[in-house]
Each structure stands twice: as structure tokens, then as C-alpha cells.
Design a protein around this motif. Structure first.
Motif, mmCIF file in Angstrom:
data_model
loop_
_atom_site.group_PDB
_atom_site.id
_atom_site.type_symbol
_atom_site.label_atom_id
_atom_site.label_comp_id
_atom_site.label_asym_id
_atom_site.label_seq_id
_atom_site.Cartn_x
_atom_site.Cartn_y
_atom_site.Cartn_z
ATOM 1 N N UNK A 61 -23.521 12.971 -13.959
ATOM 2 C CA UNK A 61 -23.227 14.375 -13.952
ATOM 3 C C UNK A 61 -22.153 14.853 -15.385
ATOM 4 N N UNK A 62 -21.530 13.952 -15.799
ATOM 5 C CA UNK A 62 -20.847 14.189 -17.197
ATOM 6 C C UNK A 62 -21.615 14.549 -18.307
ATOM 7 N N UNK A 63 -22.734 13.595 -18.206
ATOM 8 C CA UNK A 63 -23.676 13.822 -19.456
ATOM 9 C C UNK A 63 -24.411 15.011 -19.117
ATOM 10 N N UNK A 64 -24.836 15.491 -18.279
ATOM 11 C CA UNK A 64 -25.763 16.772 -17.791
ATOM 12 C C UNK A 64 -24.837 17.927 -18.166
ATOM 13 N N UNK A 65 -23.562 17.845 -17.739
ATOM 14 C CA UNK A 65 -22.888 18.924 -17.737
ATOM 15 C C UNK A 65 -22.556 19.253 -19.612
ATOM 16 N N UNK A 66 -22.230 18.363 -20.041
ATOM 17 C CA UNK A 66 -22.002 18.141 -21.584
ATOM 18 C C UNK A 66 -23.374 18.454 -22.536
ATOM 19 N N UNK A 67 -24.522 18.026 -21.933
ATOM 20 C CA UNK A 67 -25.678 18.188 -22.377
ATOM 21 C C UNK A 67 -25.962 19.728 -22.326
ATOM 22 N N UNK A 68 -25.878 20.442 -21.075
ATOM 23 C CA UNK A 68 -26.172 21.666 -20.860
ATOM 24 C C UNK A 68 -25.111 22.553 -21.890
ATOM 25 N N UNK A 109 -34.958 18.072 -22.908
ATOM 26 C CA UNK A 109 -34.796 17.464 -21.688
ATOM 27 C C UNK A 109 -35.830 16.435 -21.267
ATOM 28 N N UNK A 110 -36.876 16.217 -21.869
ATOM 29 C CA UNK A 110 -37.814 15.152 -21.531
ATOM 30 C C UNK A 110 -37.165 13.870 -22.227
ATOM 31 N N UNK A 111 -36.591 13.933 -23.330
ATOM 32 C CA UNK A 111 -35.988 12.761 -24.121
ATOM 33 C C UNK A 111 -34.618 12.370 -23.260
ATOM 34 N N UNK A 112 -33.991 13.252 -23.033
ATOM 35 C CA UNK A 112 -32.716 12.869 -22.179
ATOM 36 C C UNK A 112 -32.860 12.512 -20.847
ATOM 37 N N UNK A 113 -34.043 12.391 -20.406
ATOM 38 C CA UNK A 113 -34.602 11.879 -18.982
ATOM 39 C C UNK A 113 -34.174 12.517 -17.804
ATOM 40 N N UNK A 114 -34.415 14.095 -17.748
ATOM 41 C CA UNK A 114 -34.196 14.928 -16.631
ATOM 42 C C UNK A 114 -34.776 14.643 -15.560
ATOM 43 N N UNK A 115 -36.177 14.071 -15.486
ATOM 44 C CA UNK A 115 -37.020 13.925 -14.477
ATOM 45 C C UNK A 115 -36.138 13.632 -13.202
ATOM 46 N N UNK A 116 -35.575 12.618 -13.097
ATOM 47 C CA UNK A 116 -34.821 11.933 -11.987
ATOM 48 C C UNK A 116 -33.710 12.608 -11.814
ATOM 49 N N UNK A 117 -33.226 13.445 -12.477
ATOM 50 C CA UNK A 117 -31.731 14.165 -12.223
ATOM 51 C C UNK A 117 -32.060 15.463 -12.155
ATOM 52 N N UNK A 118 -33.219 16.355 -11.849
ATOM 53 C CA UNK A 118 -33.417 17.692 -11.985
ATOM 54 C C UNK A 118 -32.561 18.487 -10.749
ATOM 55 N N UNK A 119 -32.352 17.754 -9.858
ATOM 56 C CA UNK A 119 -31.595 18.457 -8.631
ATOM 57 C C UNK A 119 -30.192 18.738 -9.193
ATOM 58 N N UNK A 120 -29.610 17.630 -9.819
ATOM 59 C CA UNK A 120 -28.145 17.511 -10.485
ATOM 60 C C UNK A 120 -28.085 18.742 -11.376
ATOM 61 N N UNK A 121 -29.078 18.626 -12.455
ATOM 62 C CA UNK A 121 -28.981 19.749 -13.525
ATOM 63 C C UNK A 121 -29.346 20.893 -13.255
ATOM 64 N N UNK A 122 -30.041 21.204 -12.146
ATOM 65 C CA UNK A 122 -30.073 22.496 -11.642
ATOM 66 C C UNK A 122 -28.693 22.977 -10.897
ATOM 67 N N UNK A 123 -28.128 22.306 -10.214
ATOM 68 C CA UNK A 123 -26.836 22.529 -9.789
ATOM 69 C C UNK A 123 -25.707 22.804 -10.630
ATOM 70 N N UNK A 124 -25.805 21.891 -11.569
ATOM 71 C CA UNK A 124 -24.702 22.165 -12.895
ATOM 72 C C UNK A 124 -25.105 23.523 -13.625
ATOM 73 N N UNK A 125 -26.217 23.767 -13.622
ATOM 74 C CA UNK A 125 -26.825 25.000 -14.520
ATOM 75 C C UNK A 125 -26.344 26.261 -13.755
ATOM 76 N N UNK A 126 -26.458 26.165 -12.365
ATOM 77 C CA UNK A 126 -26.092 27.277 -11.533
ATOM 78 C C UNK A 126 -24.626 27.453 -11.534
ATOM 79 N N UNK A 127 -23.968 26.423 -11.529
ATOM 80 C CA UNK A 127 -22.135 26.418 -11.617
ATOM 81 C C UNK A 127 -21.950 27.024 -12.878
#
Length: 177
Positions: free
Chosen positions: A33-40, A60-78
């Protein structure tokens, strides 16, 4: 503050962000979650200078979003809510666009229409990325649904309506339903 009228900063940022996205961060102790928050947040900041232009989904492909999409979307919405509350309208719209690019990178075509409905016609580039991805996958129904969902008053509503006509013309010429 800086003046990047010649684009040098954007070129430098593109290379740097590409390298950052490719770092094998999962091999570190950094929490997901720290990585994806920082990345966004990073993509939002450097996007102002063209640091992600036309490579958003690829990052996002290079960072490996596929398995973390739900988390990334949650962080993006927040982040969207946080930016909207602070009246950072441009940044809030940009984060919604990043949500779309993450979905494109993950191949989550089933989420495109709902995201297009949230995006509306305020930003054409994420819409274009979703439509192109759907068409590459042979999913004309989703491509059309994305355009329909985004067709509401906004800065790029004329673009959305033009795309609807062009998409219908292209698909009807190929015999798609």
C-alpha cells in the motif's frame, strides 16, 4: 517553481519515472500500500510536466499492477476524495485518469464502463486508452459503452461525441454489432 517551456524537465522525468516503475520493489520490505500510494502521487505530480505522457498504462504494467488493482483503485478513490475536498480539481481529475490507466494495464475491461461514467468527458486521454484497449481485445461492446458512459457535459464532450460517431462508423464498416 520552474519554467519548462522547452520540455526538458518532462523528458528527464519520463526517463526517471520509467526507471522507477521498473524497480523490483516487491523484493524490498516496502509495504504494497505504501508503494502504490507513493506511485499514484508521483505520477500525479510528474504528469503536470509531461513526465508520464502517453506511457501511463505502460508504467502501471512495469510496476506490476495486475495483482494489486483493487488496492490501487481504493487508493486512487481515496486520493480523489482528498484532492476534491481540497478543491484541487485538476489533480482530482488526474487521479481518476490514473485509475483508468491502471485498469488498462491490468486488462480489467469489465471495469472500464463504470470508470468512464465517473470520468465523464473531462479528460479524453484515459477514455481513449480504455476504448483502444477494448478494441484490441475485440470487445466492441465495451468500447461503445465507455463512450456512452462518458457522454455528459464536460470539457471534452465534443471529443466524446465525435469518437462515438467514428467508432460507430468503424465498427459498422467491419460488421460488428
Amino acid at each position: 517553481m520552474c519554467d519548462d517551456s522547452c520540455g526538458t524537465l518532462g523528458e528527464w522525468l519520463r526517463r526517471t519515472v520509467t526507471e522507477y516503475a521498473a524497480v523490483p520493489w516487491r523484493q524490498t520490505a516496502m509495504p504494497t500500500d505504501v508503494f502504490w500510494q507513493d506511485f499514484l502521487e508521483l505520477l500525479g505530480e510528474v504528469g503536470d510536466f509531461g513526465g508520464t505522457y502517453r506511457q501511463e498504462a505502460e508504467l502501471f504494467v512495469h510496476a506490476g499492477v495486475r495483482g494489486d488493482l483493487d488496492l490501487v483503485e481504493t487508493l486512487a478513490c481515496a486520493l480523489h476524495s482528498e484532492y476534491a475536498s481540497a478543491r484541487w480539481d485538476f489533480r482530482a481529475r488526474e487521479i481518476l485518469g490514473l485509475r483508468a490507466y491502471a485498469q488498462v494495464a491490468a486488462g480489467a475491461v469489465d471495469r472500464f464502463t463504470a470508470t468512464a461514467a465517473v470520468l465523464g468527458s473531462e479528460d479524453w486521454q484515459p477514455l481513449d486508452a480504455m476504448v483502444s484497449c477494448a478494441l484490441r481485445r475485440g470487445d466492441a461492446a465495451t468500447a461503445r459503452a465507455v463512450i456512452q458512459a462518458a457522454d455528459r457535459p464536460g470539457f471534452h464532450q465534443d471529443w466524446v461525441r465525435h469518437q462515438a460517431v467514428e467508432l460507430d462508423r468503424e465498427l459498422d464498416g467491419e460488421g460488428h454489432a
